[in-house]
Design an enzyme around this catalytic site. Structure first.
Site, PDB file in Angstrom:
ATOM      1  N   GLU A  91       0.682  -1.061   0.035  1.00  0.00           N
ATOM      2  CA  GLU A  91       0.278  -0.039  -0.460  1.00  0.00           C
ATOM      3  C   GLU A  91       0.898   1.516  -0.510  1.00  0.00           C
ATOM      4  OE1 GLU A  91      -2.867  -0.436   3.242  1.00  0.00           O
ATOM      5  OE2 GLU A  91      -4.036  -1.472   1.505  1.00  0.00           O
ATOM      6  N   HIS A 110      -0.305   3.564   9.135  1.00  0.00           N
ATOM      7  CA  HIS A 110      -1.661   2.865   8.371  1.00  0.00           C
ATOM      8  C   HIS A 110      -2.426   1.960   8.969  1.00  0.00           C
ATOM      9  CE1 HIS A 110      -5.192   1.273   6.409  1.00  0.00           C
ATOM     10  NE2 HIS A 110      -4.409   0.596   5.828  1.00  0.00           N
ATOM     11  N   HIS A 112      -5.614  -0.488  11.288  1.00  0.00           N
ATOM     12  CA  HIS A 112      -7.219  -0.983  11.124  1.00  0.00           C
ATOM     13  C   HIS A 112      -7.628  -1.187  12.546  1.00  0.00           C
ATOM     14  CE1 HIS A 112      -5.489  -4.002   7.676  1.00  0.00           C
ATOM     15  NE2 HIS A 112      -6.033  -2.638   7.877  1.00  0.00           N
ATOM     16  N   HIS A 173     -11.690  -0.166   5.332  1.00  0.00           N
ATOM     17  CA  HIS A 173     -10.211  -0.955   5.159  1.00  0.00           C
ATOM     18  C   HIS A 173     -10.142  -0.310   7.023  1.00  0.00           C
ATOM     19  CE1 HIS A 173      -6.630  -0.573   2.683  1.00  0.00           C
ATOM     20  NE2 HIS A 173      -6.505  -1.072   4.084  1.00  0.00           N
TER      21      HIS A 173
END
Length: 298
Positions: A91, A110, A112, A173
């Site tokens: 990513e 990044h 989750h 996401h």
């Protein structure tokens, strides 16, 4: 864009750090993300912009809780690998989009985190003026439109919002945070998840009292005294959304005489249940009602 004194110090500090130290800090941030349950399996990615238009990023296919400094990958600003034995994060395009649109940013995280990702899945932005600390540090946390992970779609979705925001939810996401220094980006991820958890708890309890628009404006004025440069101003109430995101949308009702406003009142809700109002029952409650109705018919 205004950059506060604290952000300038963080940026200058990042420039002076040796690469070995940055690698060790990426490992530590990865460990914290994993330890807090913000990532599972091989989820998430971290990057730091180095001097000379280079990016140091986490590798693909590795748990962020079990990395070592030698695993990191160095790329150029187009994602071409310059050093490292592994492949860069799948990513990386999303990170590069941030660095392209925000040259003062030196770190991207990044992950989750479950509560914040729950809001992203539900399509609910974290933009209600609930916590003063969030207004001062982040403003609001919008949801970037869904894009297939690891593609330019996701990078384009992030690019639309990143000029005005230091933290985003990614539809279905996860979450993304940025800063002039790695740990500041990580702390913003903590803030988003903490905000999401508090918001869920307040809604489970039946209501949120939100800050008034006047109080939000007051808090924005205080950012300078805290050494925090505003990424973008708060959007005016009558400002129409556009493709060019240049301000932050914050849900805060105007109330000149109050600093806290009961959200039930602003939404026009009362304790009375109208004939078309929604009523929720558990399976047990519904079964009991049906049984009582059957008995009444006998």
């Amino acid at each position: 864009q205004v950059v506060g004194p604290r952000c300038r110090r963080q940026r200058d500090q990042m420039k002076s750090q040796p690469e070995e130290q940055i690698r060790a800090e990426i490992v530590e941030v990865g460990r914290r993300l994993h330890e807090r349950g913000y990532v599972a399996s091989n989820d998430g990615n971290i990057s730091v912009r180095l001097e000379g238009d280079r990016v140091l990023t986490t590798p693909t296919g590795v748990s962020k809780g079990f990395m070592t400094p030698d695993m990191m990958v160095t790329t150029d600003m187009k994602g071409t690998r310059l050093a490292g034995d592994r492949k860069a994060s799948s990513e990386l395009l999303m990170h590069l989009a941030v660095y392209e649109h925000r040259p003062e940013i030196k770190a991207v995280v990044h992950a989750h985190p479950p509560a914040a990702t729950g809001f992203a899945v539900a399509g609910i932005p974290l933009d209600r003026a609930v916590l003063a600390e969030v207004i001062v540090t982040l403003g609001s946390v919008p949801i970037a439109e869904y894009g297939t992970p690891s593609t330019s779609e996701l990078a384009d979705a992030v690019a639309r919002y990143i000029s005005a925001h230091d933290g985003l939810l990614l539809a279905n996401h996860g979450a993304l945070t940025i800063a002039p220094e790695l740990f500041a980006a990580y702390y913003r991820m903590e803030t988003i998840e903490h905000f999401a958890r508090i918001s869920i708890m307040a809604r489970l309890l039946g209501r949120e009292r939100v800050l008034s628009r006047e109080e939000v404006d007051r808090l924005q004025d205080l950012r300078g005294s805290f050494g925090i440069g505003a990424t973008a101003p708060i959007c005016a109430d009558d400002e129409a959304p556009s493709d060019d995101i240049t301000c932050q949308t914050v849900q805060a009702p105007s109330s000149p005489d109050e600093r806290l406003v009961d959200d039930r009142r602003t939404l026009g809700l009362t304790d009375e249940v109208g004939k078309d109002a929604e009523i929720r029952l558990t399976y047990r409650e519904l079964t009991a009602l049906i049984e009582d109705a059957v008995k009444a018919l006998k």
